[in-house]
Design a protein around this motif. Structure first.
Motif, PDB file in Angstrom:
ATOM      1  N   PHE A  29       0.829  -1.207   0.000  1.00  0.00           N
ATOM      2  CA  PHE A  29       0.000   0.000   0.000  1.00  0.00           C
ATOM      3  C   PHE A  29       0.864   1.258   0.000  1.00  0.00           C
ATOM      4  N   ARG A  30       1.817   1.312  -0.937  1.00  0.00           N
ATOM      5  CA  ARG A  30       2.718   2.457  -1.003  1.00  0.00           C
ATOM      6  C   ARG A  30       2.886   2.909  -2.451  1.00  0.00           C
ATOM      7  N   GLU A  31       3.672   3.953  -2.640  1.00  0.00           N
ATOM      8  CA  GLU A  31       3.861   4.563  -3.946  1.00  0.00           C
ATOM      9  C   GLU A  31       4.397   3.536  -4.953  1.00  0.00           C
ATOM     10  N   PRO A  32       3.952   3.620  -6.209  1.00  0.00           N
ATOM     11  CA  PRO A  32       4.338   2.616  -7.203  1.00  0.00           C
ATOM     12  C   PRO A  32       5.808   2.637  -7.617  1.00  0.00           C
ATOM     13  N   PHE A  33       6.507   3.744  -7.396  1.00  0.00           N
ATOM     14  CA  PHE A  33       7.911   3.815  -7.812  1.00  0.00           C
ATOM     15  C   PHE A  33       8.870   3.141  -6.840  1.00  0.00           C
ATOM     16  N   ARG A  34       8.401   2.778  -5.655  1.00  0.00           N
ATOM     17  CA  ARG A  34       9.292   2.233  -4.619  1.00  0.00           C
ATOM     18  C   ARG A  34       9.850   0.882  -5.056  1.00  0.00           C
ATOM     19  N   PRO A  35      11.170   0.726  -5.070  1.00  0.00           N
ATOM     20  CA  PRO A  35      11.784  -0.519  -5.548  1.00  0.00           C
ATOM     21  C   PRO A  35      11.855  -1.594  -4.468  1.00  0.00           C
ATOM     22  N   PHE A  36      12.154  -2.801  -4.908  1.00  0.00           N
ATOM     23  CA  PHE A  36      12.360  -3.928  -4.006  1.00  0.00           C
ATOM     24  C   PHE A  36      13.765  -4.465  -4.191  1.00  0.00           C
ATOM     25  N   ALA A  37      14.213  -5.220  -3.207  1.00  0.00           N
ATOM     26  CA  ALA A  37      15.588  -5.705  -3.214  1.00  0.00           C
ATOM     27  C   ALA A  37      15.670  -7.160  -3.634  1.00  0.00           C
ATOM     28  N   PRO A  38      16.798  -7.547  -4.217  1.00  0.00           N
ATOM     29  CA  PRO A  38      17.037  -8.939  -4.521  1.00  0.00           C
ATOM     30  C   PRO A  38      17.828  -9.629  -3.403  1.00  0.00           C
ATOM     31  N   SER A  39      17.405 -10.835  -3.067  1.00  0.00           N
ATOM     32  CA  SER A  39      18.230 -11.724  -2.247  1.00  0.00           C
ATOM     33  C   SER A  39      18.829 -12.725  -3.223  1.00  0.00           C
ATOM     34  N   VAL A  40      20.135 -12.893  -3.153  1.00  0.00           N
ATOM     35  CA  VAL A  40      20.845 -13.728  -4.122  1.00  0.00           C
ATOM     36  C   VAL A  40      21.756 -14.706  -3.376  1.00  0.00           C
ATOM     37  N   LEU A  41      21.895 -15.907  -3.908  1.00  0.00           N
ATOM     38  CA  LEU A  41      22.848 -16.855  -3.333  1.00  0.00           C
ATOM     39  C   LEU A  41      24.234 -16.211  -3.348  1.00  0.00           C
ATOM     40  N   GLU A  42      24.893 -16.216  -2.191  1.00  0.00           N
ATOM     41  CA  GLU A  42      26.190 -15.546  -2.084  1.00  0.00           C
ATOM     42  C   GLU A  42      27.173 -16.011  -3.159  1.00  0.00           C
ATOM     43  N   GLU A  43      27.192 -17.299  -3.426  1.00  0.00           N
ATOM     44  CA  GLU A  43      28.166 -17.852  -4.374  1.00  0.00           C
ATOM     45  C   GLU A  43      27.846 -17.503  -5.835  1.00  0.00           C
ATOM     46  N   ARG A  44      26.668 -16.959  -6.099  1.00  0.00           N
ATOM     47  CA  ARG A  44      26.278 -16.594  -7.465  1.00  0.00           C
ATOM     48  C   ARG A  44      26.160 -15.078  -7.652  1.00  0.00           C
ATOM     49  N   ALA A  45      26.365 -14.304  -6.599  1.00  0.00           N
ATOM     50  CA  ALA A  45      26.132 -12.854  -6.647  1.00  0.00           C
ATOM     51  C   ALA A  45      26.936 -12.147  -7.731  1.00  0.00           C
ATOM     52  N   MET A  46      28.198 -12.492  -7.902  1.00  0.00           N
ATOM     53  CA  MET A  46      29.043 -11.787  -8.870  1.00  0.00           C
ATOM     54  C   MET A  46      28.580 -12.011 -10.307  1.00  0.00           C
ATOM     55  N   GLY A 104      16.254 -21.409 -12.936  1.00  0.00           N
ATOM     56  CA  GLY A 104      17.569 -21.023 -13.437  1.00  0.00           C
ATOM     57  C   GLY A 104      18.067 -19.700 -12.889  1.00  0.00           C
ATOM     58  N   ILE A 105      17.282 -19.057 -12.027  1.00  0.00           N
ATOM     59  CA  ILE A 105      17.628 -17.733 -11.478  1.00  0.00           C
ATOM     60  C   ILE A 105      17.903 -17.859  -9.978  1.00  0.00           C
ATOM     61  N   PRO A 106      19.109 -17.502  -9.500  1.00  0.00           N
ATOM     62  CA  PRO A 106      19.460 -17.634  -8.083  1.00  0.00           C
ATOM     63  C   PRO A 106      19.104 -16.404  -7.241  1.00  0.00           C
ATOM     64  N   VAL A 107      17.993 -15.756  -7.588  1.00  0.00           N
ATOM     65  CA  VAL A 107      17.594 -14.486  -6.983  1.00  0.00           C
ATOM     66  C   VAL A 107      16.093 -14.533  -6.700  1.00  0.00           C
ATOM     67  N   VAL A 108      15.673 -13.992  -5.546  1.00  0.00           N
ATOM     68  CA  VAL A 108      14.249 -13.752  -5.297  1.00  0.00           C
ATOM     69  C   VAL A 108      14.060 -12.297  -4.906  1.00  0.00           C
ATOM     70  N   LEU A 109      12.873 -11.759  -5.192  1.00  0.00           N
ATOM     71  CA  LEU A 109      12.511 -10.424  -4.735  1.00  0.00           C
ATOM     72  C   LEU A 109      12.191 -10.523  -3.254  1.00  0.00           C
ATOM     73  N   ASN A 110      12.751  -9.613  -2.454  1.00  0.00           N
ATOM     74  CA  ASN A 110      12.572  -9.623  -1.006  1.00  0.00           C
ATOM     75  C   ASN A 110      12.200  -8.227  -0.526  1.00  0.00           C
ATOM     76  N   THR A 111      11.154  -8.163   0.282  1.00  0.00           N
ATOM     77  CA  THR A 111      10.806  -6.924   0.977  1.00  0.00           C
ATOM     78  C   THR A 111      10.323  -7.302   2.370  1.00  0.00           C
ATOM     79  N   SER A 112      10.305  -6.340   3.255  1.00  0.00           N
ATOM     80  CA  SER A 112       9.945  -6.633   4.644  1.00  0.00           C
ATOM     81  C   SER A 112       8.481  -7.052   4.771  1.00  0.00           C
TER      82      SER A 112
END
Length: 181
Positions: free
Chosen positions: A56-73, A134-142
């Protein structure tokens, strides 16, 4: 369920927005995989969906990725572990179209690297998502809504789940899903 992390990954990979409530609560200003709302970063519309129907917030607000540490680079121009989601790094240009829901307008992301030995259940969820997509990332928000603190108790988790358009709640080994319309 026998394996909540794998079930959560299946739900996220199928386009569901899930609430993830596991173990002890994090301390600090970010959700780091114990009190999170998770979604598929491959779906560019997920940012708008979560902002409008869940946070319930402004549409421009972004979200963060959680990524497997070994695949981050492979996905981010980040050369050190970043477990606290406090730093912003460029998303590699060839990966931006793979995870558009977590890429800021300037091509960056405020990433969280997830180490297997530090957060084994959350790491398993992300690894299971990778096995499916095939993607080692998920969208994460509080796991909260605008103007409210991050949920702490099971009662708060259920109340927030019921008061939003979150599709499923994964709490411990229990999974609650909304009925299909």
């Amino acid at each position: 369920v026998e394996d909540p992390a794998r079930e959560a990954a299946r739900l996220v990979a199928s386009g569901k927005v899930i609430a993830w409530y596991q173990g002890r609560m994090e301390f600090g200003q970010r959700a780091l995989g114990a009190r999170s709302i998770l979604a598929d970063p491959r779906d560019a519309s997920m940012r708008d969906t979560i902002n409008a129907k869940v946070k319930f917030r402004e549409p421009f607000r972004p979200f963060a990725p959680s990524v497997l540490e070994e695949r981050a680079m492979e996905y981010f121009e980040c050369h050190i572990p970043t477990p606290f989601m406090t730093e912003v790094y460029p998303v590699r240009p060839d990966k931006r179209s793979l995870i558009p829901a977590v890429v800021h307008v300037d091509g960056t992301a405020r990433i969280q690297t997830v180490a297997r030995d530090v957060q084994p259940t959350y790491w398993t969820l992300i690894k299971s998502f990778e096995d499916l997509t095939g993607i080692p990332v998920v969208l994460n928000t509080s796991f909260n809504v605008r103007g409210q603190p991050i949920v702490n108790t099971p009662e708060e988790a259920v109340a927030t789940f019921l008061g939003t358009a979150i599709d499923a709640l994964v709490a411990g080994s229990f999974v609650g899903e909304r009925p299909a319309h």
